[in-house]
Write a protein that holds these residues in place. Sequence first.
Motif, PDB file in Angstrom:
ATOM      1  N   GLU A  90       0.824  -1.213   0.000  1.00 23.84           N
ATOM      2  CA  GLU A  90       0.000   0.000   0.000  1.00 23.84           C
ATOM      3  C   GLU A  90       0.857   1.260   0.000  1.00 23.84           C
ATOM      4  OE1 GLU A  90      -0.385  -2.570   1.925  1.00 23.84           O
ATOM      5  OE2 GLU A  90      -2.391  -3.356   1.524  1.00 23.84           O
ATOM      6  N   ILE A  94       1.857   4.105  -3.332  1.00 24.64           N
ATOM      7  CA  ILE A  94       1.416   5.486  -3.190  1.00 24.64           C
ATOM      8  C   ILE A  94       2.580   6.482  -3.280  1.00 24.64           C
ATOM      9  CG2 ILE A  94       1.575   6.002  -0.705  1.00 24.64           C
ATOM     10  CD1 ILE A  94      -1.348   6.845  -0.808  1.00 24.64           C
ATOM     11  N   LEU A  97       2.460   9.088  -6.077  1.00 29.67           N
ATOM     12  CA  LEU A  97       1.487  10.146  -5.817  1.00 29.67           C
ATOM     13  C   LEU A  97       2.027  11.157  -4.811  1.00 29.67           C
ATOM     14  CD1 LEU A  97      -1.863   8.138  -5.640  1.00 29.67           C
ATOM     15  CD2 LEU A  97      -0.854   9.340  -7.568  1.00 29.67           C
ATOM     16  N   ILE A  98       2.760  10.666  -3.815  1.00 28.57           N
ATOM     17  CA  ILE A  98       3.387  11.569  -2.850  1.00 28.57           C
ATOM     18  C   ILE A  98       4.401  12.459  -3.564  1.00 28.57           C
ATOM     19  CG2 ILE A  98       4.874  11.690  -0.822  1.00 28.57           C
ATOM     20  CD1 ILE A  98       3.646   9.064   0.125  1.00 28.57           C
ATOM     21  N   PHE A 158     -10.063  10.912  -6.063  1.00 28.52           N
ATOM     22  CA  PHE A 158      -8.807  10.619  -6.756  1.00 28.52           C
ATOM     23  C   PHE A 158      -8.793  11.241  -8.150  1.00 28.52           C
ATOM     24  CE2 PHE A 158      -6.460   7.976  -9.758  1.00 28.52           C
ATOM     25  CZ  PHE A 158      -5.207   7.939  -9.178  1.00 28.52           C
ATOM     26  N   ASN A 210      -4.058  17.393  -2.688  1.00 32.75           N
ATOM     27  CA  ASN A 210      -3.200  16.213  -2.782  1.00 32.75           C
ATOM     28  C   ASN A 210      -2.742  15.762  -1.390  1.00 32.75           C
ATOM     29  OD1 ASN A 210      -1.957  15.167  -5.586  1.00 32.75           O
ATOM     30  ND2 ASN A 210      -2.620  17.280  -5.812  1.00 32.75           N
ATOM     31  N   LEU A 214      -3.944  12.240   0.266  1.00 32.58           N
ATOM     32  CA  LEU A 214      -2.951  11.195   0.533  1.00 32.58           C
ATOM     33  C   LEU A 214      -2.949  10.811   2.009  1.00 32.58           C
ATOM     34  CD1 LEU A 214      -0.079  12.557  -1.715  1.00 32.58           C
ATOM     35  CD2 LEU A 214      -1.203  10.348  -1.959  1.00 32.58           C
TER      36      LEU A 214
END
Length: 214
Positions: A90, A94, A97-98, A158, A210, A214
Amino acid sequence: MVLFMGRELTWWGDQAINLGLNAKANEAGKVSYTVYLIFIALQAAGPFVGLLVNKPSRVQRKDGVPVDMSITNNSWKELILTAKLFFSKEFLLIIPLIGQGVYTEAVMFTYASLWFTVRARALGSFLSGIVAIIAGNLLGAFIDRLSLPLKTRARGSFFVVLGLQGVWWIWATVLVTDFHRNKIIYDWVDPGFGKAFALFLFWVAGFQLNYLFL
């Protein structure tokens, strides 16, 4: 969410000082050194203000349930659990995206320093706290709508957040290409300031969306 909003309110107060001290600086350059001296003084006062904060062991939720501090009472256990989290599927999925979310912060402040006067940048910093609070609360209000299925809220957020991020980058590419050609520095009294300045505020909103998502 409360911690994020508190952080933004603190930032907003700092930038009100910044704007007030630089309101007449309608040229490119650096902010007044007085701003930094005030910020240093406020940070130096932090540890003393922290003494007024309640002990973590006395914190409880609204329903009266105390906060579980079992992990933080065992540093070794916390390190092991954190390491396991870092290598979980997981978290690894991600990371991109971070990266794209946090990258915006460096770009938007570079954008402001290159193409705006000191007081225009101070105005941007002042308004960014307001914009971040509004954007964060709108996202939170949607995610907290229990009338919608969780999958709908998660996927809808998202695609909106990442879709808008793409829009900001396209818009930035068009504007910066024009700025390089014309070599202009915008002040808030200049024609065309609105379209250039709006991108900075939308970038701030996008960064906050964002970050919170997140």
